[in-house]
Design a protein around this motif. Structure first.
Motif, PDB file in Angstrom:
ATOM      1  N   SER A  36      28.887 -57.403 120.121  1.00 61.17           N
ATOM      2  CA  SER A  36      30.343 -57.462 120.195  1.00 61.17           C
ATOM      3  C   SER A  36      30.991 -56.072 120.282  1.00 61.17           C
ATOM      4  O   SER A  36      32.201 -55.972 120.412  1.00 61.17           O
ATOM      5  N   LEU A  37      30.177 -55.008 120.232  1.00 55.42           N
ATOM      6  CA  LEU A  37      30.715 -53.653 120.190  1.00 55.42           C
ATOM      7  C   LEU A  37      30.534 -52.923 121.515  1.00 55.42           C
ATOM      8  O   LEU A  37      29.627 -53.216 122.282  1.00 55.42           O
ATOM      9  N   ASP A  38      31.399 -51.943 121.764  1.00 56.83           N
ATOM     10  CA  ASP A  38      31.319 -51.097 122.941  1.00 56.83           C
ATOM     11  C   ASP A  38      30.105 -50.169 122.816  1.00 56.83           C
ATOM     12  O   ASP A  38      29.977 -49.433 121.833  1.00 56.83           O
ATOM     13  N   GLU A  39      29.220 -50.201 123.804  1.00 60.95           N
ATOM     14  CA  GLU A  39      27.969 -49.441 123.759  1.00 60.95           C
ATOM     15  C   GLU A  39      28.203 -47.932 123.597  1.00 60.95           C
ATOM     16  O   GLU A  39      27.484 -47.262 122.856  1.00 60.95           O
ATOM     17  N   ASP A  44      28.292 -43.077 119.977  1.00 55.98           N
ATOM     18  CA  ASP A  44      29.020 -42.024 119.257  1.00 55.98           C
ATOM     19  C   ASP A  44      28.859 -42.189 117.743  1.00 55.98           C
ATOM     20  O   ASP A  44      28.633 -41.210 117.025  1.00 55.98           O
ATOM     21  N   LEU A  45      28.979 -43.427 117.263  1.00 53.15           N
ATOM     22  CA  LEU A  45      28.806 -43.698 115.838  1.00 53.15           C
ATOM     23  C   LEU A  45      27.410 -43.296 115.383  1.00 53.15           C
ATOM     24  O   LEU A  45      27.243 -42.657 114.343  1.00 53.15           O
ATOM     25  N   SER A  46      26.404 -43.638 116.161  1.00 54.68           N
ATOM     26  CA  SER A  46      25.016 -43.312 115.809  1.00 54.68           C
ATOM     27  C   SER A  46      24.824 -41.810 115.658  1.00 54.68           C
ATOM     28  O   SER A  46      24.157 -41.348 114.730  1.00 54.68           O
ATOM     29  N   LYS A  47      25.407 -41.035 116.553  1.00 62.13           N
ATOM     30  CA  LYS A  47      25.303 -39.577 116.478  1.00 62.13           C
ATOM     31  C   LYS A  47      25.974 -39.051 115.202  1.00 62.13           C
ATOM     32  O   LYS A  47      25.436 -38.164 114.531  1.00 62.13           O
ATOM     33  N   CYS A  48      27.118 -39.607 114.870  1.00 63.82           N
ATOM     34  CA  CYS A  48      27.814 -39.200 113.638  1.00 63.82           C
ATOM     35  C   CYS A  48      26.987 -39.550 112.404  1.00 63.82           C
ATOM     36  O   CYS A  48      26.889 -38.748 111.469  1.00 63.82           O
ATOM     37  N   LEU A  49      26.395 -40.735 112.394  1.00 60.98           N
ATOM     38  CA  LEU A  49      25.584 -41.155 111.252  1.00 60.98           C
ATOM     39  C   LEU A  49      24.340 -40.291 111.109  1.00 60.98           C
ATOM     40  O   LEU A  49      23.928 -39.968 109.994  1.00 60.98           O
TER      41      LEU A  49
END
Length: 122
Positions: A36-39, A44-49
């Motif tokens: 359901s999320l924008d790839e 970007d979230l993964s890089k921040c995490l």
């Protein structure tokens, strides 16, 4: 990265610097969330995490969240995860009918595991 983290990661192509991706299959709730999320935003979230987790892959200690898995109906406790394929680990056994109960369980889980709020080393 410790050995247990590296055993669960897909090897990047030779010569490529890539954010890691787990080879552990997501559960049903995680698949539903990711689909359901924008790839690009997930990337970007993964890089921040990954940065938040001191440039290590895997679950981020003390970083528990509540995720709405069915609009207005169901909330699940999750844990932020430095992983391109699965930035949030959802606990299928921690599903609630209201966000307040899920938040209490997330806080209790953090206490039971003796984890604190993540902080970056400088």
């Amino acid at each position: 990265m410790n050995m247990s983290d590296s055993n669960n990661m897909i090897e990047p192509p030779v010569g490529k610097a890539m954010l890691g991706t787990s080879n552990i299959e997501p559960n049903a709730l995680e698949k539903q969330l990711i689909n359901s999320l924008d790839e690009d935003k997930v990337d970007d979230l993964s890089k921040c995490l990954f940065t938040l987790n001191n440039r290590r892959y895997g679950p981020i200690a003390g970083a528990y969240v509540v995720v709405c898995t069915e609009a207005g109906e169901q909330w699940c406790v999750g844990q932020l995860n430095a992983d391109r394929a699965k930035p949030v680990i959802l606990f299928e056994d921690k599903v609630f009918s209201n966000p307040e109960d899920a938040q209490i369980e997330a806080q209790n889980l953090k206490l039971r595991r003796g984890e604190s709020t993540p902080c970056r080393n400088h």
